[in-house]
Structures are given as C-alpha cells and as structure tokens.
Design an enzyme around this catalytic site. Structure first.
Site, PDB file in Angstrom:
ATOM      1  N   LYS B 172       0.845  -1.199   0.000  1.00  0.00           N
ATOM      2  CA  LYS B 172       0.000   0.000   0.000  1.00  0.00           C
ATOM      3  C   LYS B 172       0.877   1.244   0.000  1.00  0.00           C
ATOM      4  O   LYS B 172       0.596   2.216  -0.714  1.00  0.00           O
ATOM      5  CB  LYS B 172      -0.924  -0.003   1.226  1.00  0.00           C
ATOM      6  CG  LYS B 172      -1.773   1.255   1.416  1.00  0.00           C
ATOM      7  CD  LYS B 172      -2.939   1.353   0.452  1.00  0.00           C
ATOM      8  CE  LYS B 172      -3.621   2.726   0.447  1.00  0.00           C
ATOM      9  NZ  LYS B 172      -4.659   2.905   1.443  1.00  0.00           N
ATOM     10  N   LYS B 240      -1.119  11.911   4.972  1.00  0.00           N
ATOM     11  CA  LYS B 240      -0.988  10.939   6.073  1.00  0.00           C
ATOM     12  C   LYS B 240      -0.278   9.675   5.566  1.00  0.00           C
ATOM     13  O   LYS B 240       0.645   9.167   6.208  1.00  0.00           O
ATOM     14  CB  LYS B 240      -2.380  10.575   6.609  1.00  0.00           C
ATOM     15  CG  LYS B 240      -2.372   9.455   7.662  1.00  0.00           C
ATOM     16  CD  LYS B 240      -3.646   8.603   7.623  1.00  0.00           C
ATOM     17  CE  LYS B 240      -3.291   7.127   7.674  1.00  0.00           C
ATOM     18  NZ  LYS B 240      -4.429   6.234   7.493  1.00  0.00           N
TER      19      LYS B 240
END
Lengths: 300, 300
Positions: B172, B240
């Site tokens: 990811k 983030k």
C-alpha cells in the site's frame, strides 16, 4: 502526387524512417555529415546529396532528424543549409527533439522566405522508427500538417497536430517529464518495498491493477525486475531532453521542482559512466542511495 | 460455514464495507467510538457492541478499519480491545492503512495469544468501498489469507497475498508513492505545456497514447482540465499515507528523495487550507509556483 523527399540525418532514428518512406513509394534523397551513415543507405540504393542545400534543391519536402539544437540550426539555417536551397512554398519538417524556442525561430526564418515549416518530434525510439509506429507530435499551420499527413503516416502511427509552431516540441517536452518522473516513482516504490521485504514482482502486479498503473511498469517491468538496462532509450538522451525541458521552463518562467531533481539524478548517473544504459536504470541510483538491490538481500 | 463478523470502525470506508458483508450474507456486529457512525448502521438493522472487546467475544472474525496507528493500537491492543476478548485461533484482520511496523507488532502480539492476524489495507477509496471493488493488499500467513478470501471477495475485486505480516501495508505504501508522484508528473507537464501555449487536453491526449500513459491521467484527466478537485481522495489523507511511507523508509534505511519533496508540497497545500481537496489539486501548487493557471492565460 508523390512528393520527392529530402532527408537530412540518417542515424539510428533517421535511417529506419528513410526505409519506411522508401517502402511507402517516396523517392528519397539523403544527407548526413557522418559519411558512414550515408553509405549504409547508399548500398540499399538510396541516392545521397553533398549538402543540406543540395537536398533541398532536389526535393519537394525536406525532413531533418538530428541530435541537438546546433545541428538543426546548421543544417537548416547554415550557409549550405536547407533554406539556402529551398524554393518558396516548399515544406520543411524538423523531426528532431530540440528546444521549442529554436523551433519557433526556424519557423520565423522560414516564413520570411515563404517556406512552410513544421516541428514534428517523435517518441517511440528506434524500435518505433523501425516498425513505423512512432508517435509524431506536430506544431505549425493546420493546412501544412494536413499536407504532410500521408508522409507522417509512412513513419508513425499516432500523429497529432498539437498547435502552432513549437507546439510539437512543447508536447514532446511534457512527454519526457512524465516518462522520467514515472520511472523515478516506480524506482522509489520498488526500493522501499523490496528493502521492507516484499517481492518486487508482487509490487508491480498489485500497483498495475489500480490508480498507480502506468505504461512504464507495463513495458519496462521486466527490465526493473531483472536489472536489464539494455537501451531502449539511453540515459544520456533522456538527460538531453530534460535539459530542453528545463531551458523551456526557464524561458516561460515555469518551476518544475521534481523534473529538476530527476535531471540531477541523470547527471549523477552520467558521471558514474551509466550514460549508455536505458533510462530505467534510474532505479540503480535509488538503490545506491538506499544501499539495497531490489529483489535481493544485497547492498547496492 | 458463514462466519460471524465483528467490524470496528464504520466511517466513510467501514460503513459501505459492512453493507457489502451484510449483502453477502454475513452476520455482522459493529463498534465505533463515534456514536453517530454506529447509529446509521443500527437504523439499517446492524447490531452494535459496546466495545471492541465485546465485538471480539461475539464474532468469529474481527475486522478493523480505522484512521491511524493509535486508533488501531487502542482498538486491538487496548484494555477493552479486540485481543482482550478474542479466543485462540480467531482471525483478526486490520484493513486500516497504517505503518507496517505497527502491523508487525500487532501480528506478534496476536501470535503470543495464538490468534491469526492479517494486515489488509485497501485502495479504491469510498467509491470502491461502496461498489465492492476495492483492491485489497494482504500480509500474513498464506493459510489465513485463504481462510479470509471469501470475506475479502465480499468487499473487493483485486485481492492479492503480498507476503508475510506487514507486506500488505508495504505494498500500500508503494502504491501511494507511485500515485502521488504520477500526479506530480502530470502537474509539471501540464503547467509547462500550457504556459508554453499548448491546449492541456491535447497534452493529455498525446501523452496517453505512449510510454507516458498512466491511470491517473485516464481517471483524473477531466479533474485536471476543469480544476474540479472534489474528492476523491483527500490531500490530507494522501499526506498521512506519505507520512507512513517516509516513516517506513526511515525504519528500513531507504532514501526517497522525490517522495519526500512531494510530501512537502502536500504539507504546503494543507497549510494553505486545501486539505479537503482531491489529491489531484497538487496541480494548483505547481500552478502557483509558476504563476499560471493551466488552460488559461491567467496568473495563479
């Protein structure tokens, strides 16, 4: 009417382009200051002229395919150049990748002589030139573009009129930004993923299925995985193209922070003797910074 | 056997994921510290527990879908957390995007209690969650992955076992690198091309046909052209995620020069109040640096 074509610059790119023009039935006259390049085509029966000027005199349409700005300026604007031998109304197409600013200067000089000028840089590399599948990005008048379309179709597949003089070069510059930065993106992802313990082929598989998907991973994926950096498109040429990009950005007052940084990486690779490798070898720069060879437990 | 599923974290992502699990026939018990999120699903007849611990007690498989590291640590490792209520052999799947280091820590803690733990972050955003077409990147034991496959298939389309614990998070992270850098690449190309006088739609058309082609241009092309930055995937969330990427890089000793630079750009955008815009609004940062709005003759 089948136009007589003059072709100046018959190196790695120009030579297969001439072959495809001949195959399409065009009579072609060639010139190159590198005599060895000329001889190859002469053996195949393509006649050569002694100067760019003579090429222009013997042709209806003149194409140039040369390495950098100064070569194009010399071949077109020089004493024995194309413009010295060209007749009013003649079509001059520069297919080299050069600065859009130089392209516009040539177009202006041409217009003073009532010549029709197009800039038409290509992408697709020598493989695309051989296969006749180049992408051709064209700047100049729409009518001149249409007049040249059949000639372009003998050499390329995707042929797009991008706008006024210089627009072909500008779009080529945009293309070289995205390709370089995509290679960098894939390189950073592979080095992080591999050093953190994931098989690099799995990374490419997963990323290829989503928003991260790109043609660079699709086409060069095996090169990254196998550290196979046979060109392809050489680092030194991509660095040259980013030089054009950054000079153009300077000209227009555009800030390209990441392009500038990736250009520095190409410079480092050239300094390290990697100039002749494929541009996907940018991976090895990130590997060295991170002391990790992707797909192994070795230090780079 | 249809497992009873406990689902912790029913916000923008979790809620449609629960809906898809219910649709696939799974009995689901939910929990969220945000009571409003719980109420929405309760109205639709999904029962709620009073703590993560109770969710674990009432379920066979527990899924967490939470914003950041501390939320996941609290929900799983906390006093009233999943591990406090879980039984040996139970499957705990964290689908949040968090640090691979935290994922591995949770897996280790789980193994001490004879629990089976998977990290399974997703991509595809809320649209993918609603449509049940998420990409799911899974780290952990292959047998546990296979045991969870049918559950994943209720929520996603591309479901890939990436390697051992943490590997899902690592992939990811790789994905978020490539997406961010591709947006930056397209932004630099569009600003240069447009300020140098070429129509931006032509740039995207030409680049899409060659080695520069990528999914970001394909999917977000109209957003760039129309300055339509409705999310999509918010800048603050991508920032983030790049924070996780850079912390992971730090952990493994990996240098990511361009990712670090693009992260700084996201920080600037957040400081300027653009946190809620789609990440393709990175374009506006390059526009401001270059004082040019793509597709216009206006100053940014």
């Amino acid at each position: 009417m089948t136009e007589r074509i003059g072709f100046i610059g018959v190196g790695i790119m120009g030579r297969p382009m001439v072959n495809n023009l001949v195959k399409a039935g065009y009579p072609v006259t060639i010139f190159d200051i590198v005599h060895a390049s000329v001889e190859e085509l002469e053996k195949e029966g393509v006649p050569a002229a002694v100067s760019s000027k003579e090429v222009a005199e013997k042709s209806d349409v003149i194409i140039t395919m040369l390495p950098e700005d100064p070569h194009v300026e010399a071949a077109i604007l020089g004493e024995n150049g194309v413009f010295a031998g060209a007749r009013a109304g003649q079509l001059v197409i520069d297919m080299s990748t050069i600065s859009p600013v130089v392209s516009r200067k040539i177009a202006e000089e041409g217009q003073k002589r009532e010549l029709r000028v197009l800039d038409a840089p290509v992408s697709g590399g020598d493989k695309g030139a051989i296969a006749g599948t180049l992408s051709i990005m064209v700047g100049g008048d729409a009518a001149d573009f249409e007049a040249a379309r059949r000639i372009f179709e003998a050499m390329g597949k995707t042929i797009i009129h991008c706008g006024p003089h210089g627009a072909g070069q500008v779009v080529k510059a945009c293309n070289q930004i995205v390709v370089a930065l995509t290679i960098e993106a894939v390189s950073e992802a592979l080095v992080l993923g591999s050093k953190a313990g994931v098989q690099p082929d799995i990374i490419l598989e997963v990323l290829g299925g989503g928003l991260a998907g790109n043609k660079v991973m699709e086409v060069r994926g095996p090169n990254f995985l196998n550290h196979d950096f046979e060109p392809g498109f050489k680092i030194k040429l991509h660095r040259k193209d980013l030089g054009i990009v950054l000079a153009t950005a300077e000209e227009y007052g555009v800030a390209l922070p990441v392009t500038a940084l990736v250009n520095q990486m190409f410079t480092t690779l050239v300094n390290e003797g990697q100039a002749e490798l494929d541009h996907s070898a940018l991976l090895t720069h990130i590997e060295k910074l991170s002391r990790h060879v992707v797909g192994t437990t070795e230090e780079a």
